[in-house]
Design an enzyme around this catalytic site. Structure first.
Site, short mmCIF file in Angstrom:
data_model
loop_
_atom_site.label_atom_id
_atom_site.label_comp_id
_atom_site.label_asym_id
_atom_site.label_seq_id
_atom_site.Cartn_x
_atom_site.Cartn_y
_atom_site.Cartn_z
N LYS A 275 -1.62 6.38 2.65
CA LYS A 275 -0.18 6.70 2.61
C LYS A 275 0.01 8.21 2.72
CE LYS A 275 1.36 2.97 -0.46
NZ LYS A 275 2.34 2.34 0.44
N ARG A 349 -0.32 -8.49 -0.54
CA ARG A 349 -0.37 -9.89 -0.09
C ARG A 349 -1.79 -10.44 -0.13
NH1 ARG A 349 2.43 -8.16 5.45
NH2 ARG A 349 3.17 -6.52 4.07
N1 BES Z 1 3.11 -1.05 -2.50
C1 BES Z 1 3.56 -0.97 -1.18
C2 BES Z 1 5.05 -1.27 -1.03
C3 BES Z 1 6.04 -0.33 -1.65
C4 BES Z 1 6.64 0.65 -0.89
C5 BES Z 1 6.39 -0.45 -2.97
C6 BES Z 1 7.57 1.50 -1.46
C7 BES Z 1 7.32 0.41 -3.54
C8 BES Z 1 7.90 1.37 -2.79
C9 BES Z 1 2.80 -1.95 -0.29
O1 BES Z 1 1.50 -2.22 -0.65
C10 BES Z 1 2.78 -1.36 1.08
O2 BES Z 1 2.23 -0.32 1.24
N2 BES Z 1 3.37 -2.04 2.04
C11 BES Z 1 3.47 -1.56 3.36
C12 BES Z 1 3.29 -2.73 4.30
C13 BES Z 1 3.08 -2.34 5.74
C14 BES Z 1 1.73 -1.70 5.90
C15 BES Z 1 3.18 -3.57 6.59
C16 BES Z 1 4.84 -0.91 3.56
O3 BES Z 1 5.83 -1.40 3.04
O4 BES Z 1 4.90 0.12 4.25
ZN ZN Z 2 0.11 -0.81 0.09
#
Ligand code: BES
Ligand code: ZN
Ligand code: ZN
Length: 496
Positions: A275, A349
């Protein structure tokens, strides 16, 4: 956190004698003044008659009577017809914040009788206790300001004007649910180095023991035996071993069984699909779904509904390293379905897939999972409601009702069958992210649906509401909200 508030249900007169008397007042009503000439209440009545203060929702007015200890705080509820539980929660929290600033040790809080035209005493009692106890939660920080340190124990006398027993029962219910919600907030606010999967499991086990729940912790070796490739592959980039927490509440008589499953990512760096560093620290909150399940189990243990409830929390870190999973890897989940990991940041997931499959083994009537699953859900609904996805219309309606009653908001989102096209993989049964510009929250929900078999299931994407929610006086601002706990407690009670 040690509780910093004691709530007592008393008569109205006793509440009025506290160091600060707070009256929640709807528009158009005047407080009963008894024989108190020159009292703060009489002054209030005069001001209200002259319409110099109108009891608008959340407005407040502090008045002093002739006697030195006569101190009155009016908090407005808005139009009497529109008084509901959420208005009471918020008004109670507004009053509490003023009381804290005045540094009083006892507060009497009463609800002007006219407010009870539109809400039952039990519901009012519950809402007031929730507003006060949720409002008294403080995000733990090491650098406390001096006035926070001195904020000691506050005793609140809730003055019951009518149906004292029903009101008191409501207060007790509110206390249980609010304390459970604050437990969730406390877990979630801990930094990632102080809340590893192992520590989360210890804390869940301690709560379960104290509340009389059965609890079992599946460790790495167990997860290997259970072939939980989803959890194991996510965890292998970090040094913290993963766990699957299982808590069971089983009353003597029950007709329904519900499984709660919560994402317990103690830190989500994204893994190799790292990230951006901006706000990455917030990803300590990626265990809020799991935290909500632990809180909900605590509430259930105390509310004792006639429903069997199983709480499952898969927990892991998601870290980049030489041993981390890589984009393009293919893993096998406990259900037997294989997954192509196109993005290691879509890890929630993966760990949930194994826990959902484990949940089906209990043959429950419903499975409900909670997860800070997608940023896309935050884009869709902001910080005011979680996304509710379900394969069962009736279950979805029931959850919407519980969300409405508790103002722990959930908003229905579609689960169109076309979403499955987005998750096609040439090398596995499923890809973990959508190939195109698909609806991110929906495709994530669709992915989860593949692991619940035929079971009635709902998924709550709480990414936007688990922390940093819009200010609602008793929650909001920085820190964890405990989203989902009140909703789940209400839903489960509605089944019993
Ligand atoms: N934990 C994150 C989602 C999240 C984002 C929670 C912002 C709280 C605030 C999750 O694991 C994630 O990173 N999801 C990705 C999915 C994508 C790679 C398809 C996302 O939402 O960007
Ligand atoms: Zn994630
Ligand atoms: Zn995540």
């Amino acid at each position: 956190m040690k509780p910093n508030m004691k709530i007592q249900v008393t008569g109205a007169a006793e509440a009025a004698r506290a160091a600060l008397h707070i009256v929640l007042l709807p528009e158009g009503a005047t407080p009963a003044i008894g024989n108190g000439k020159g009292s703060a209440l009489e002054l209030a009545a005069r001001l209200l008659r002259r319409k110099e203060w109108k009891a608008e929702f959340r407005s407040d007015l502090l008045l002093y009577g002739q006697e030195a200890q006569d101190r009155l705080l009016l908090v407005g509820l808005g139009p009497a017809k529109e008084v509901d539980a959420e208005k009471l929660r918020r008004a109670a929290a507004v009053g509490l914040a003023r009381a804290r600033k005045l540094k009083v040790k006892t507060v009497g809080l009463s609800l002007e009788g006219a407010a009870l035209k539109s809400i039952k005493p039990a519901e009012a009692g519950c809402a007031l206790a929730e507003g006060l106890l949720l409002g008294s939660y403080k995000t733990p920080t090491s650098a406390k300001k001096p006035d926070e340190k001195s904020a000691g124990m506050l005793t609140v006398r809730l003055g019951a004007s009518r149906q004292k027993e029903a009101f008191a029962a409501g207060v007790e219910r509110g206390r249980i649910v609010a304390e459970a919600t604050n437990l969730t907030r406390e877990l979630a606010d801990l930094p990632g180095n102080q809340l590893t999967p192992t520590i989360l499991a210890q804390k869940a086990a301690r709560m379960a023991k104290a509340e009389g729940l059965k609890c079992r912790i599946y460790r790495k070796k167990d997860l290997e035996r259970m072939k939980m490739g989803g959890i194991l592959e996510v965890a292998k980039g970090g040094v913290e071993p993963p766990v699957l927490i299982e808590m069971i509440y089983q009353p003597r008589r029950f007709k329904k069984t519900v499984c709660l499953v919560g994402k317990g990512l103690t830190f989500d760096s994204g893994g190799i699909s790292l990230k951006p560093s901006n706000k990455m620290g917030d990803m300590k909150y990626d265990m809020c779904g799991g935290g909500a399940v632990i809180g909900a189990m605590c509430a259930v243990a105390r509310l004792k509904p006639s429903v069997k409830v199983i709480g499952l929390v898969p927990s892991s870190d998601n870290m980049p390293s030489g041993t981390a999973q890589k984009p393009g890897d293919v893993l096998k989940t406990a259900s037997g379905l294989t997954v192509e990991v196109l993005n290691t940041d879509a890890e929630g997931r993966l760990i949930l897939s194994d826990a959902l499959h484990h949940a089906t083994g209990f043959e429950p009537d419903h499975i409900i999972d909670l997860a800070t699953l997608t940023g896309a859900c935050v884009v869709a609904l902001g910080h005011d409601a979680c996304g509710l996805f379900s394969n069962d219309e009736k279950l979805s309606k029931r959850l919407q009702e519980a969300a409405e009653v508790t103002a722990d908001r959930a908003w229905p989102m579609p689960l169109f069958p076309e979403y499955q096209e987005d998750l096609k993989s040439p090398v596995a049964d499923l890809a973990n992210i959508s190939g195109g510009q698909g609806p991110g929250a929906g495709t994530a929900a669709w992915f989860l649906s593949r692991f619940v078999g035929e079971c009635s299931w709902a998924h709550l994407d709480i990414a936007g509401v688990a922390y940093g929610q819009r200010n609602r006086d008793y929650i909001g601002g920085k820190g964890a909200t405990g989203a989902g706990v009140r909703l789940l407690a209400q839903f489960i009670e509605s089944l019993s």
